[in-house]
Write a protein that holds these residues in place. Structure first.
Motif, mmCIF file in Angstrom:
data_model
loop_
_atom_site.group_PDB
_atom_site.id
_atom_site.type_symbol
_atom_site.label_atom_id
_atom_site.label_comp_id
_atom_site.label_asym_id
_atom_site.label_seq_id
_atom_site.Cartn_x
_atom_site.Cartn_y
_atom_site.Cartn_z
ATOM 1 N N LEU A 47 105.421 -1.504 188.453
ATOM 2 C CA LEU A 47 106.566 -2.103 188.880
ATOM 3 C C LEU A 47 106.537 -2.933 189.816
ATOM 4 O O LEU A 47 107.333 -3.691 190.421
ATOM 5 C CB LEU A 47 107.910 -1.178 188.920
ATOM 6 C CG LEU A 47 108.023 -0.286 187.532
ATOM 7 C CD1 LEU A 47 109.143 0.537 187.948
ATOM 8 C CD2 LEU A 47 108.592 -1.266 186.508
ATOM 9 N N SER A 48 105.202 -3.108 190.495
ATOM 10 C CA SER A 48 105.096 -3.989 191.780
ATOM 11 C C SER A 48 104.805 -5.045 191.332
ATOM 12 O O SER A 48 104.760 -6.237 192.083
ATOM 13 C CB SER A 48 104.092 -3.152 192.445
ATOM 14 O OG SER A 48 102.421 -3.600 191.989
ATOM 15 N N PHE A 49 104.409 -5.535 190.028
ATOM 16 C CA PHE A 49 104.267 -6.729 189.433
ATOM 17 C C PHE A 49 105.460 -7.211 188.851
ATOM 18 O O PHE A 49 106.291 -6.786 188.142
ATOM 19 C CB PHE A 49 103.272 -6.763 188.384
ATOM 20 C CG PHE A 49 101.563 -6.311 188.807
ATOM 21 C CD1 PHE A 49 100.878 -7.528 189.170
ATOM 22 C CD2 PHE A 49 101.222 -4.804 188.975
ATOM 23 C CE1 PHE A 49 99.668 -7.118 189.742
ATOM 24 C CE2 PHE A 49 100.159 -4.885 189.325
ATOM 25 C CZ PHE A 49 99.246 -5.944 189.782
ATOM 26 N N PRO A 50 105.796 -8.702 189.039
ATOM 27 C CA PRO A 50 107.043 -9.268 188.732
ATOM 28 C C PRO A 50 106.788 -9.383 187.233
ATOM 29 O O PRO A 50 105.885 -9.574 186.642
ATOM 30 C CB PRO A 50 106.601 -10.726 189.303
ATOM 31 C CG PRO A 50 105.801 -10.707 190.495
ATOM 32 C CD PRO A 50 104.914 -9.365 190.014
ATOM 33 N N GLY A 51 108.057 -9.337 186.736
ATOM 34 C CA GLY A 51 108.376 -9.439 185.004
ATOM 35 C C GLY A 51 108.053 -8.194 184.190
ATOM 36 O O GLY A 51 108.146 -8.276 183.092
ATOM 37 N N ILE A 52 107.409 -6.939 184.862
ATOM 38 C CA ILE A 52 107.158 -5.820 184.064
ATOM 39 C C ILE A 52 108.279 -5.089 183.646
ATOM 40 O O ILE A 52 109.244 -4.875 184.487
ATOM 41 C CB ILE A 52 106.102 -5.060 184.987
ATOM 42 C CG1 ILE A 52 104.840 -5.547 185.137
ATOM 43 C CG2 ILE A 52 106.118 -3.478 184.437
ATOM 44 C CD1 ILE A 52 103.981 -5.685 184.091
ATOM 45 N N GLU A 53 108.439 -4.715 182.586
ATOM 46 C CA GLU A 53 109.629 -4.016 182.078
ATOM 47 C C GLU A 53 108.931 -2.731 181.718
ATOM 48 O O GLU A 53 108.012 -2.676 180.886
ATOM 49 C CB GLU A 53 109.865 -4.626 180.799
ATOM 50 C CG GLU A 53 110.648 -6.074 180.836
ATOM 51 C CD GLU A 53 110.737 -6.951 179.787
ATOM 52 O OE1 GLU A 53 110.614 -6.518 178.642
ATOM 53 O OE2 GLU A 53 111.139 -8.223 179.944
ATOM 54 N N GLU A 54 109.956 -1.439 181.875
ATOM 55 C CA GLU A 54 109.431 -0.256 181.533
ATOM 56 C C GLU A 54 110.069 0.075 180.041
ATOM 57 O O GLU A 54 111.126 -0.218 180.062
ATOM 58 C CB GLU A 54 109.543 0.668 182.367
ATOM 59 C CG GLU A 54 109.407 2.153 182.262
ATOM 60 C CD GLU A 54 109.852 3.120 183.590
ATOM 61 O OE1 GLU A 54 110.180 4.049 183.100
ATOM 62 O OE2 GLU A 54 109.666 2.601 184.500
ATOM 63 N N GLY A 55 109.278 0.969 179.330
ATOM 64 C CA GLY A 55 109.967 1.153 178.074
ATOM 65 C C GLY A 55 109.331 2.172 177.631
ATOM 66 O O GLY A 55 108.431 2.883 178.332
#
Length: 129
Positions: free
Chosen positions: A30-38
């Protein structure tokens, strides 16, 4: 006749377990822009946009992450206690990572490489990474 002494090779130091865990993975991802958790196959997964980056395996300790075959071979050969693949992943550009054995900085480097490959030019430029 000159005698040469042969020193027996020094044993490799034991690899320290770093106790990298799912929460460390989540912080890194989540420190990287645009990352989505799913989820993927019922386990924690991360994507950038719609592009898959990695997912936890059902054992709760191994991470399946995208990686070029060449880099995978180097890591598996150099650190088989940390990086491996099963027959299922043999033909997929992915490596399995035993989280407790990987240093968080190494995991961040690997994750960052995948992120840069799939994030898209605009996202990368706007992030300054």
């Amino acid at each position: 006749m000159k005698r040469t002494s042969r020193k027996s090779p020094q044993p490799k130091p034991a690899r320290r377990a770093f106790s990298t865990d799912v929460e460390t993975l989540r912080r890194i991802a989540l420190s990287f822009p645009g990352i989505e958790e799913g989820t993927s196959y019922g386990t924690l997964a991360f994507r950038v946009g719609k592009k898959f980056i990695c997912r936890m395996k059902e054992d709760g300790e191994s991470l399946a992450i995208r990686m070029e075959f060449g880099e995978r071979e180097i890591l598996v050969e150099g650190e088989p206690e940390t990086f491996y693949f099963t027959e299922h992943y043999r033909n997929y550009p992915m490596v399995l990572v035993r989280l407790p054995n990987v240093h968080p900085d190494e995991l961040k480097r690997i994750f960052g490489n995948v992120w840069r490959k799939y994030a898209g030019k605009r996202l990368i430029e706007s992030s300054g990474r």
